[in-house]
Design a protein around this motif. Sequence first.
Motif, PDB file in Angstrom:
ATOM      1  N   SER A 175       0.810  -1.219   0.000  1.00 44.37           N
ATOM      2  CA  SER A 175       0.000   0.000   0.000  1.00 44.37           C
ATOM      3  C   SER A 175       0.845   1.271   0.000  1.00 44.37           C
ATOM      4  O   SER A 175       0.324   2.359  -0.274  1.00 44.37           O
ATOM      5  CB  SER A 175      -0.945   0.011   1.200  1.00 44.37           C
ATOM      6  N   THR A 176       2.144   1.144   0.303  1.00 50.20           N
ATOM      7  CA  THR A 176       3.000   2.335   0.353  1.00 50.20           C
ATOM      8  C   THR A 176       3.628   2.656  -1.010  1.00 50.20           C
ATOM      9  O   THR A 176       4.319   3.670  -1.128  1.00 50.20           O
ATOM     10  CB  THR A 176       4.135   2.143   1.381  1.00 50.20           C
ATOM     11  N   TYR A 177       3.382   1.833  -2.023  1.00 52.17           N
ATOM     12  CA  TYR A 177       3.976   2.055  -3.344  1.00 52.17           C
ATOM     13  C   TYR A 177       2.916   2.582  -4.312  1.00 52.17           C
ATOM     14  O   TYR A 177       1.855   1.984  -4.488  1.00 52.17           O
ATOM     15  CB  TYR A 177       4.578   0.758  -3.888  1.00 52.17           C
ATOM     16  N   HIS A 178       3.234   3.697  -4.955  1.00 50.76           N
ATOM     17  CA  HIS A 178       2.291   4.342  -5.875  1.00 50.76           C
ATOM     18  C   HIS A 178       1.877   3.426  -7.017  1.00 50.76           C
ATOM     19  O   HIS A 178       0.718   3.455  -7.448  1.00 50.76           O
ATOM     20  CB  HIS A 178       2.919   5.629  -6.439  1.00 50.76           C
ATOM     21  N   TYR A 179       2.806   2.615  -7.509  1.00 49.41           N
ATOM     22  CA  TYR A 179       2.490   1.730  -8.631  1.00 49.41           C
ATOM     23  C   TYR A 179       1.652   0.517  -8.218  1.00 49.41           C
ATOM     24  O   TYR A 179       1.243  -0.269  -9.065  1.00 49.41           O
ATOM     25  CB  TYR A 179       3.778   1.235  -9.304  1.00 49.41           C
ATOM     26  N   LEU A 180       1.390   0.368  -6.917  1.00 53.87           N
ATOM     27  CA  LEU A 180       0.575  -0.750  -6.430  1.00 53.87           C
ATOM     28  C   LEU A 180      -0.706  -0.308  -5.741  1.00 53.87           C
ATOM     29  O   LEU A 180      -1.668  -1.074  -5.691  1.00 53.87           O
ATOM     30  CB  LEU A 180       1.382  -1.615  -5.443  1.00 53.87           C
ATOM     31  N   ASN A 181      -0.729   0.897  -5.191  1.00 56.78           N
ATOM     32  CA  ASN A 181      -1.856   1.268  -4.318  1.00 56.78           C
ATOM     33  C   ASN A 181      -3.010   1.960  -5.047  1.00 56.78           C
ATOM     34  O   ASN A 181      -4.032   2.264  -4.434  1.00 56.78           O
ATOM     35  CB  ASN A 181      -1.379   2.143  -3.152  1.00 56.78           C
ATOM     36  N   GLN A 182      -2.868   2.221  -6.347  1.00 58.72           N
ATOM     37  CA  GLN A 182      -3.937   2.927  -7.064  1.00 58.72           C
ATOM     38  C   GLN A 182      -5.202   2.073  -7.192  1.00 58.72           C
ATOM     39  O   GLN A 182      -6.312   2.594  -7.253  1.00 58.72           O
ATOM     40  CB  GLN A 182      -3.448   3.338  -8.442  1.00 58.72           C
ATOM     41  N   SER A 183      -5.016   0.742  -7.236  1.00 60.43           N
ATOM     42  CA  SER A 183      -6.168  -0.154  -7.411  1.00 60.43           C
ATOM     43  C   SER A 183      -6.745  -0.632  -6.084  1.00 60.43           C
ATOM     44  O   SER A 183      -7.810  -1.257  -6.056  1.00 60.43           O
ATOM     45  CB  SER A 183      -5.750  -1.376  -8.233  1.00 60.43           C
ATOM     46  N   ARG A 184      -5.991  -0.387  -4.992  1.00 58.93           N
ATOM     47  CA  ARG A 184      -6.418  -0.802  -3.653  1.00 58.93           C
ATOM     48  C   ARG A 184      -6.646  -2.314  -3.560  1.00 58.93           C
ATOM     49  O   ARG A 184      -7.514  -2.790  -2.825  1.00 58.93           O
ATOM     50  CB  ARG A 184      -7.668  -0.030  -3.199  1.00 58.93           C
ATOM     51  N   CYS A 185      -5.887  -3.074  -4.322  1.00 59.32           N
ATOM     52  CA  CYS A 185      -5.974  -4.540  -4.289  1.00 59.32           C
ATOM     53  C   CYS A 185      -4.567  -5.093  -4.115  1.00 59.32           C
ATOM     54  O   CYS A 185      -3.696  -4.857  -4.960  1.00 59.32           O
ATOM     55  CB  CYS A 185      -6.602  -5.056  -5.582  1.00 59.32           C
ATOM     56  N   TYR A 186      -4.338  -5.831  -3.024  1.00 53.82           N
ATOM     57  CA  TYR A 186      -2.981  -6.268  -2.700  1.00 53.82           C
ATOM     58  C   TYR A 186      -2.849  -7.783  -2.577  1.00 53.82           C
ATOM     59  O   TYR A 186      -1.741  -8.306  -2.596  1.00 53.82           O
ATOM     60  CB  TYR A 186      -2.521  -5.614  -1.391  1.00 53.82           C
ATOM     61  N   ILE A 187      -3.953  -8.494  -2.414  1.00 52.99           N
ATOM     62  CA  ILE A 187      -3.885  -9.944  -2.231  1.00 52.99           C
ATOM     63  C   ILE A 187      -4.835 -10.625  -3.208  1.00 52.99           C
ATOM     64  O   ILE A 187      -5.742 -10.000  -3.765  1.00 52.99           O
ATOM     65  CB  ILE A 187      -4.238 -10.364  -0.793  1.00 52.99           C
ATOM     66  N   ILE A 188      -4.606 -11.918  -3.402  1.00 52.93           N
ATOM     67  CA  ILE A 188      -5.502 -12.764  -4.192  1.00 52.93           C
ATOM     68  C   ILE A 188      -6.039 -13.846  -3.265  1.00 52.93           C
ATOM     69  O   ILE A 188      -5.269 -14.495  -2.543  1.00 52.93           O
ATOM     70  CB  ILE A 188      -4.758 -13.408  -5.379  1.00 52.93           C
ATOM     71  N   ASP A 189      -7.330 -14.032  -3.270  1.00 51.97           N
ATOM     72  CA  ASP A 189      -7.939 -15.039  -2.399  1.00 51.97           C
ATOM     73  C   ASP A 189      -7.342 -16.419  -2.658  1.00 51.97           C
ATOM     74  O   ASP A 189      -7.159 -16.824  -3.810  1.00 51.97           O
ATOM     75  CB  ASP A 189      -9.452 -15.092  -2.626  1.00 51.97           C
ATOM     76  N   ASN A 190      -7.024 -17.113  -1.569  1.00 58.45           N
ATOM     77  CA  ASN A 190      -6.516 -18.493  -1.615  1.00 58.45           C
ATOM     78  C   ASN A 190      -5.149 -18.603  -2.290  1.00 58.45           C
ATOM     79  O   ASN A 190      -4.762 -19.682  -2.744  1.00 58.45           O
ATOM     80  CB  ASN A 190      -7.513 -19.414  -2.332  1.00 58.45           C
ATOM     81  N   VAL A 191      -4.423 -17.499  -2.358  1.00 58.28           N
ATOM     82  CA  VAL A 191      -3.064 -17.516  -2.905  1.00 58.28           C
ATOM     83  C   VAL A 191      -2.126 -16.918  -1.864  1.00 58.28           C
ATOM     84  O   VAL A 191      -2.363 -15.810  -1.363  1.00 58.28           O
ATOM     85  CB  VAL A 191      -2.961 -16.720  -4.224  1.00 58.28           C
ATOM     86  N   ASP A 192      -1.059 -17.647  -1.546  1.00 53.80           N
ATOM     87  CA  ASP A 192      -0.050 -17.178  -0.599  1.00 53.80           C
ATOM     88  C   ASP A 192       1.151 -16.680  -1.393  1.00 53.80           C
ATOM     89  O   ASP A 192       1.874 -17.471  -2.000  1.00 53.80           O
ATOM     90  CB  ASP A 192       0.361 -18.313   0.340  1.00 53.80           C
ATOM     91  N   ASP A 193       1.357 -15.377  -1.404  1.00 49.39           N
ATOM     92  CA  ASP A 193       2.453 -14.804  -2.192  1.00 49.39           C
ATOM     93  C   ASP A 193       3.821 -15.285  -1.705  1.00 49.39           C
ATOM     94  O   ASP A 193       4.758 -15.380  -2.489  1.00 49.39           O
ATOM     95  CB  ASP A 193       2.397 -13.274  -2.162  1.00 49.39           C
ATOM     96  N   LYS A 194       3.938 -15.596  -0.417  1.00 49.43           N
ATOM     97  CA  LYS A 194       5.205 -16.118   0.103  1.00 49.43           C
ATOM     98  C   LYS A 194       5.492 -17.490  -0.491  1.00 49.43           C
ATOM     99  O   LYS A 194       6.627 -17.774  -0.911  1.00 49.43           O
ATOM    100  CB  LYS A 194       5.137 -16.212   1.632  1.00 49.43           C
TER     101      LYS A 194
END
Length: 309
Positions: A175-194
């Motif tokens: 959420s602190t990055y301009h290129y990521l926070n414009q859509s207000r979507c950071y996760i995908i359901d049932n997907v672990d980014d780690k």
Amino acid sequence: NPFEKLSIYTKDEMNRATAAIYPYPHVYVTAATAFKQLQTNNKNQSVLISGESGAGKTETTKKVLSYLATVTSTNNADNDEPGLEEKILQSNPLLEALGNAKTLRNDNSSRFGKWMKISLTNTYQINQCEIINYLLEKSRIVTQNENERNYHIFYLILASNDSTYSNRYQLKHPSTYHYLNQSRCYIIDNVDDKDEYDSLLKAMHILDLKDDSLTRVFDIIMTVLNLGNIMFDSYNNSDDSCIDKTSQEVLMLCSRLLGVEPAILNHSLTEMVKQMGRSSLVSIKLSVSQATETRDGLAKLFYSYLFDY
């Protein structure tokens, strides 16, 4: 349906497709038919995979590759080294991380076209794979629609919990990055980014990308992400732009990752050099809007070059 795992892609199903005399609707049958035609007629074969967003093109491509890798495998069970077939399969996690993103219709939408050319020996064993990518959606790098995400790779690195990268890139929440926070979507359901990051790292090592190469790749990716946090202000209330005081730390970080002096990056973002006449070069200050466009253009250029690489 790419959102549901079906138990119809097993080794037994591969054997059934290979032995089939009459074709039936299954992706393995399509791959088996192409392979048999290659063996019988000794002519090049093509498999065209098309469809609208969410139809399953990416998953179908992986199934075709999986079939071909299995029936042409030369990997010795006693050999711990991954064979060429395994490397071809492991190229998918890397391509998906860099070229796929969550859209409103598809959680893993390919935002580029792909042509894969697989070459075989006279004994029908894979000896080469060439991947040509085209039409990468560059606009997604700097902006996305609401409830969509940028390319997966940014979120995977931010979720890595790798202390080395955390310190090197000063990782923060998306959420602190301009290129990521414009859509207000950071996760995908049932997907672990780690977990996805761990799979990506495994794939990159199988593809013989050493640690120093990984670092250089991640340096470019994080440079792109942080460029979006460089903001501009008017210089002395004029039309000329300058980098905002609050962005100086980000400027230093991007400069370090690129291996250039901060003054050079500053100049590249806020000024334009024009040739006047045959030999004279003139530096022209950019406006705030022009500097912002230059920043976004540079981010897209860096990312697209890395993607092609």
